[in-house]
Design a protein around this motif. Sequence first.
Motif, PDB file in Angstrom:
ATOM      1  N   PRO A  58       0.827  -1.209   0.000  1.00  0.00           N
ATOM      2  CA  PRO A  58       0.000   0.000   0.000  1.00  0.00           C
ATOM      3  C   PRO A  58       0.861   1.259   0.000  1.00  0.00           C
ATOM      4  CG  PRO A  58      -0.824  -1.572   1.603  1.00  0.00           C
ATOM      5  CD  PRO A  58       0.484  -2.112   1.103  1.00  0.00           C
ATOM      6  N   SER A  59       0.366   2.274  -0.697  1.00  0.00           N
ATOM      7  CA  SER A  59       1.111   3.530  -0.767  1.00  0.00           C
ATOM      8  C   SER A  59       0.506   4.566   0.177  1.00  0.00           C
ATOM      9  CB  SER A  59       1.083   4.069  -2.201  1.00  0.00           C
ATOM     10  OG  SER A  59      -0.262   4.184  -2.644  1.00  0.00           O
ATOM     11  N   SER A  60      -0.519   4.165   0.914  1.00  0.00           N
ATOM     12  CA  SER A  60      -1.199   5.110   1.812  1.00  0.00           C
ATOM     13  C   SER A  60      -0.696   4.947   3.245  1.00  0.00           C
ATOM     14  CB  SER A  60      -2.703   4.869   1.741  1.00  0.00           C
ATOM     15  OG  SER A  60      -2.986   3.506   1.986  1.00  0.00           O
ATOM     16  N   SER A  61      -1.211   5.785   4.102  1.00  0.00           N
ATOM     17  CA  SER A  61      -0.749   5.765   5.493  1.00  0.00           C
ATOM     18  C   SER A  61      -1.243   4.531   6.228  1.00  0.00           C
ATOM     19  CB  SER A  61      -1.256   7.013   6.222  1.00  0.00           C
ATOM     20  OG  SER A  61      -0.982   6.872   7.601  1.00  0.00           O
ATOM     21  N   PRO A  62      -0.347   3.875   6.953  1.00  0.00           N
ATOM     22  CA  PRO A  62      -0.780   2.725   7.762  1.00  0.00           C
ATOM     23  C   PRO A  62      -1.632   3.146   8.950  1.00  0.00           C
ATOM     24  CG  PRO A  62       1.538   3.187   8.122  1.00  0.00           C
ATOM     25  CD  PRO A  62       1.096   4.107   7.038  1.00  0.00           C
ATOM     26  N   LEU A  63      -1.702   4.460   9.183  1.00  0.00           N
ATOM     27  CA  LEU A  63      -2.509   4.942  10.307  1.00  0.00           C
ATOM     28  C   LEU A  63      -3.989   5.037   9.931  1.00  0.00           C
ATOM     29  CD1 LEU A  63       0.001   7.746  11.385  1.00  0.00           C
ATOM     30  CD2 LEU A  63      -0.142   5.399  12.249  1.00  0.00           C
ATOM     31  N   VAL A  64      -4.272   4.866   8.649  1.00  0.00           N
ATOM     32  CA  VAL A  64      -5.669   4.867   8.181  1.00  0.00           C
ATOM     33  C   VAL A  64      -6.070   3.418   7.916  1.00  0.00           C
ATOM     34  CG1 VAL A  64      -7.225   5.657   6.338  1.00  0.00           C
ATOM     35  CG2 VAL A  64      -5.335   7.127   7.100  1.00  0.00           C
ATOM     36  N   THR A  65      -7.145   2.962   8.550  1.00  0.00           N
ATOM     37  CA  THR A  65      -7.480   1.537   8.420  1.00  0.00           C
ATOM     38  C   THR A  65      -8.817   1.287   7.717  1.00  0.00           C
ATOM     39  OG1 THR A  65      -8.428   1.589  10.638  1.00  0.00           O
ATOM     40  CG2 THR A  65      -6.164   0.813  10.453  1.00  0.00           C
ATOM     41  N   ASP A  66      -9.553   2.363   7.398  1.00  0.00           N
ATOM     42  CA  ASP A  66     -10.840   2.106   6.741  1.00  0.00           C
ATOM     43  C   ASP A  66     -10.738   2.181   5.220  1.00  0.00           C
ATOM     44  OD1 ASP A  66     -10.414   4.803   6.786  1.00  0.00           O
ATOM     45  OD2 ASP A  66     -12.502   5.352   7.149  1.00  0.00           O
ATOM     46  N   GLU A  67      -9.636   2.716   4.730  1.00  0.00           N
ATOM     47  CA  GLU A  67      -9.377   2.630   3.292  1.00  0.00           C
ATOM     48  C   GLU A  67      -7.870   2.637   3.065  1.00  0.00           C
ATOM     49  OE1 GLU A  67     -11.296   6.074   1.457  1.00  0.00           O
ATOM     50  OE2 GLU A  67      -9.382   7.148   1.570  1.00  0.00           O
ATOM     51  N   MET A  68      -7.475   2.220   1.864  1.00  0.00           N
ATOM     52  CA  MET A  68      -6.039   2.234   1.555  1.00  0.00           C
ATOM     53  C   MET A  68      -5.861   2.522   0.070  1.00  0.00           C
ATOM     54  SD  MET A  68      -4.720  -1.656   1.229  1.00  0.00           S
ATOM     55  CE  MET A  68      -5.508  -2.370   2.627  1.00  0.00           C
ATOM     56  N   GLN A  69      -4.644   2.896  -0.269  1.00  0.00           N
ATOM     57  CA  GLN A  69      -4.349   3.089  -1.687  1.00  0.00           C
ATOM     58  C   GLN A  69      -3.256   2.122  -2.111  1.00  0.00           C
ATOM     59  OE1 GLN A  69      -3.555   6.988  -3.336  1.00  0.00           O
ATOM     60  NE2 GLN A  69      -4.903   7.972  -1.849  1.00  0.00           N
TER      61      GLN A  69
END
Lengths: 276, 335
Positions: A58-69
Amino acid sequence: MKDHKNIYLPIKAEVTEVIDESPTIKSFVLKPEHEFAFKTGQFIELTLDNIGEAPFTPSSSPLVTDEMQVTIMKTGYVTDRIHEFKGGEIVGIRGPYGRGYPLEDMFGKELLVLGGGCGFAPLRSLLYNLSAEQDKIEKLTFCYGSKTPGECIFKPYIDELRQVPKFEVLRSVDKVEEGEEWNEDVGVVTCLLDKIEVNVPNSVAVVCGPPIMMKFGTYKLLEMGFPEDKIYLSMEKNMSCGLGKCGHCMMGKYFVCKDGPVFTYEEIKDQPDIWK
Amino acid sequence: MSDFYRLTKTDWDSALRSFISHYTILAPVEEEGHIDYTPIDEEDVERITYNKPKPTTPLKTLLLPVKESLADPSSPENPWLIMGIPACDLHAKSLLDQFYLDPEYPDPFYKNRTENSIFIGTDCHGHQEHCHCTSYGFKPYPTANDDIHLVRHGTDVYVSPVTEKGEKFIEKLSGSTNLSKCDQSAIDWIESKRKETVEDLDEHNKNLPGYEKSGELINASDEEIWKEYGDDCVSCGACATICPTCTCFLLIDKPGLLKQRQVDACQYPAFEKVAAGEDPLDALHKRFSNRYMCKYVWRPERFEELACTGCGRCIEACIGGINKNELIKELANNA
């Protein structure tokens, strides 16, 4: 009789947005059917129904868990198909798998992050994580290389990074096409390493990019005096099952999917074909 | 030696017939010169072979079918009773267990099958041309991983439970048969047959280097020998498919986000190829040597169980006629 959890079943996720990053790279925002936590540097297996499955960090923040990129270069059978997505499609995701970046080894240190091409994708996740914990690091220098200005990805994020007080960002491109605007460096990404100041004894380096860039980037870091156990590499192998079983990602004694994908150079330097 | 119990072969056969409705019985049967694990019906009971090395396909093939759907990991309807398992396959099961019962990601399909199976190991009396288990420190009789040892001696069958599962089965057996503890002469006979087979195998393979030495020779080899022997390899993957310890597989996507698993082999082109095009095993001789490196160098670095049990099936199965042991002996001679 007992039935056991099926480790081969993905959960569903909806593609809620498709972002053009470059002519060959797109980011896909995924909304999993339930919360999906990962550590920076870990990867997922992304399934296109009845088509195929491929590993992506994933290229998104691991601190966000309800969606990812996930940020994907169009380069093969599965990625060609996902590049046709417009949003609204349902995909499968399994994971997260493997050993990610060891943040605890980075705290209290200077970070030198070297990225090339689509290798920025896993690194962006790390940069999100470290910018949220910037009080725990000394400073971070991000050197990013791409083939052309048009191939540079995450342009708005670069602007954001340049606002982070402890972060310094340098970019280079191999060449500038006629008509393209570029006022940063030209040359292979390792040329940026000659321009920076690093306190090597208190530093950790992270490298992610195409194999040739990883190879020469690592050699340059060794030349600069980085110890072998302070250079973290994100290895790209054919990680098919993600579970350390199917054998496709073997690199000598290691299963990259389970033992990696993040390794120190010291761990893998004697294994075969690490740059292939 | 653990306790052996004696019953007549006639009683054993009757018991097996009565178990058919409760168990799926899989046992070695000889057909056209080949022995293989075969589902047993009532009329097959007398065709089961005993103490004879060795099923053509390994135990692995029962626990990890060549192709299977990974949609539903529910248990088989009847538990399996797997008979006639040679020690080489039982040792291989240790390595399979380390892969497929790994506590982090236990494979539910393998787990269900192994939990719902009774493993009956058997002594090999004699050996086939390419058997070489003793060269790698294994015995040609069960020492681990089975629930029951079973040896046939003429009109008698000797059984020895070695696990709780095995004890329960023997208890069930004692309800329908006349089971008595083996006397010393039976034990002596078992031991003398074991000794005889070990000596035969040692003599048969006296020039073959041991496992560790083989690993050192393979690790130190240059690519010439792999090109030489690899010239006869056609990348068919038979060596890996038939190997009791080769574990690699391919996941194939099916509708409904489901997967199918199929046996795979590092001998096939593009086995390690990544989407961007890099392929560490792009040449045939590299794929050919990869399997030896895996067996003798890399697996031993991380697993306790050896990755070659000396069953010799890869030599029997090779359509290019490549003899692994001849290759290793050549490495030893040139060292």
